[in-house]
Design a protein around this motif. Structure first.
Motif: not given
Length: 496
Positions: A36-48
């Motif tokens: 489950f990912e709260a945002r709409d993209a993969i990558g966590g810190t590296w996408d944020l």
């Protein structure tokens, strides 16, 4: 009533979450799971994070996965390359199909009778709430708060007529070419941003209340290429990983045991790279010992080069107030700016803020001890991946993921549904979880669980120690309790 049951629910589709998905799929092929990912993209810190110069602050041969070694040329990689590496791993492993985007876990209640978590989640895109159950929760959210960073309330902020930015919310369309920029901070984000901004800005000033330890590292080294030339791909990856991990650990241990020696070493490096006569005592000599807080890394000495060529200034002072045109300091000096970047740190949040309860009773995090740095005392079927503060995040996350799958396999083998670490030793004293004196750690210490003064409640900042504790040891010990047998009439396998 919950409409779906998962054997394992992974929270977060960042570096740790994709690693967790790999190990669950590989080591527990019988287990149903989702990420489950709260945002709409993969990558966590590296996408944020989108700020200029974003890069790793540890080498990629240890930040990369052990099951998919980093094959890039650079030891210190840019954020875009790291994000692509995570995406490629998820696609090649078939894990992208397991990710449910815009799914945020709100709360989770453990039922001992049912041996499962009842999870309340919401769709962040539609606001819809729903329930499901899971046999095991694995939090891979890290410990940073994703919706906002730490922003001090500086006097006069509303008076400033320019632009104020926190790096966690960097505007992708910001034009800073030819602008005067003040970056407030001296940590990893600031030392990354400053030389990158200086390439096109008119002038960049790094304004710090107090200095940090900063050391330079080559962006790439010849050793990985040599090892790849003479060893099979997997062996070369393991060899590079161990060499870098042991080197980092040796530097940390030397810093803790011989801080005066390490201070001299770091200073010699500064003297070689900064202009002759530069005021190192004021701007690059902290009052604490190395690794009481993180030592910042600059690839190829880029920050020092920017100082030497005159595009970057470092000012060590306190802010009195923001003004219409910049910042006035306690010393009386004024820094004019078009843009002020508040690289003042991050807020911490355990498990992404999930409200957890045990049989309806609230989980009192500050009074829980961390078992092997990955589970909580008295909390069943819940693990979390937290990396090192003194080395690569993935080194610890990798070990944690493998240990979790070993626990799941053991539960299945013995016909039990519940594993709970329980402390029976009253002499174990609680201590801060992360063990750093950094502001972002101290601000959140009262909201985090603790580590203990003895094993297995002690949180090692050592890959060697954790390799023994998590990789080379049995999952059965005097602390971990395996209970709650699978009902005889049930055909369901553990941990479902």
């Amino acid at each position: 009533m919950a409409s779906e049951h998962l054997d394992v629910l992974v929270i977060g589709a960042g570096l740790s979450g994709i690693g967790a998905g790999h190990y669950i799929k590989t080591d527990c092929p019988w287990a149903s799971f989702a990420i489950f990912e709260a945002r709409d993209a993969i990558g966590g810190t590296w996408d944020l994070f989108k700020y200029p110069g974003l890069r790793s602050d540890s080498d990629m041969f240890t930040l990369g996965y052990s099951f998919r070694p980093w094959t890039g040329r650079k030891t210190i990689a840019d954020g875009g390359s790291i994000l692509q590496y995570i995406k490629d791993t998820a696609r090649e492993e078939g894990l992208d199909e397991k990710i449910r985007f815009n799914h945020r876990i709100v709360s989770a209640d453990w039922s001992t009778d049912d041996a499962q978590w009842t999870v309340t989640a919401e769709r962040t895109d539609t606001g819809e709430s729903f329930e499901l159950t899971a046999g095991f929760l694995f939090s891979c959210t890290g410990y940073y708060r994703y919706d906002h960073g730490y922003q001090p309330d500086f006097p006069g902020m509303d008076d400033f007529e320019g632009t104020v930015i926190h790096p966690q919310h960097w505007p992708e369309d910001l034009d800073y070419a030819g602008k005067r920029i003040v970056v407030i901070g001296s940590g990893a984000t600031a030392v990354t941003l400053v030389p990158s901004l200086a390439k096109t800005a008119a002038r960049v000033t790094m304004l710090q209340r107090s200095p940090s330890y900063i050391t330079s590292m080559p962006e790439s080294t010849p050793l990985p290429g040599l090892l790849r030339k003479f060893l099979p791909k997997r062996w070369a990856g393991d060899a590079i990983r161990w060499i870098n991990a042991l080197g980092t650990q040796a530097f940390y241990q030397l810093s803790k045991r011989r801080p005066a020696l390490v201070k001299r070493m770091l200073r010699k490096g500064l003297e070689r790279q900064l202009p002759a006569g530069y005021d190192i005592d004021t701007h690059f000599t902290p009052t604490y010992d190395p690794w009481d807080q993180r030592v910042c890394l600059v690839p190829n000495g880029d920050l020092f080069k920017s100082i030497s060529d005159g595009t970057v200034d470092v000012v060590t002072d306190h802010i009195e107030t923001f003004t219409k045109t910049g910042v006035r300091l306690v010393s009386g000096a004024e820094l004019e700016a078009d843009i002020i970047v508040s690289a003042t740190g991050l807020d911490l949040l355990f498990m992404g803020g999930v409200e957890a309860t045990i049989d309806g009773a609230p989980l009192d995090l500050p009074n829980r001890l961390a078992y092997k740095g990955m589970m909580l005392g008295g909390v069943p079927n819940l693990a979390f991946a937290v990396g090192y503060t003194n080395a690569s995040w993935t080194l610890k996350a990798d070990l944690t993921c493998q240990y979790v799958t070993r626990l799941l396999r053991h539960l299945r083998a013995i016909g039990m549904r519940q594993c709970t670490p329980v402390n029976h030793d009253s002499t174990v004293a609680p201590e801060p979880l992360l063990g750093l004196s950094s502001g972002y750690v101290l601000r959140s210490a009262d909201r985090f669980p603790k580590q203990g003064s003895k094993m297995p409640w002690r949180v090692h900042q050592s890959y060697l120690a954790d390799y023994r504790a998590l990789k080379r040891s049995e999952v059965t010990d005097s602390v971990m309790q395996f209970t709650n047998p699978v009902p005889v009439a049930s055909s369901t396998t553990v941990p479902a």
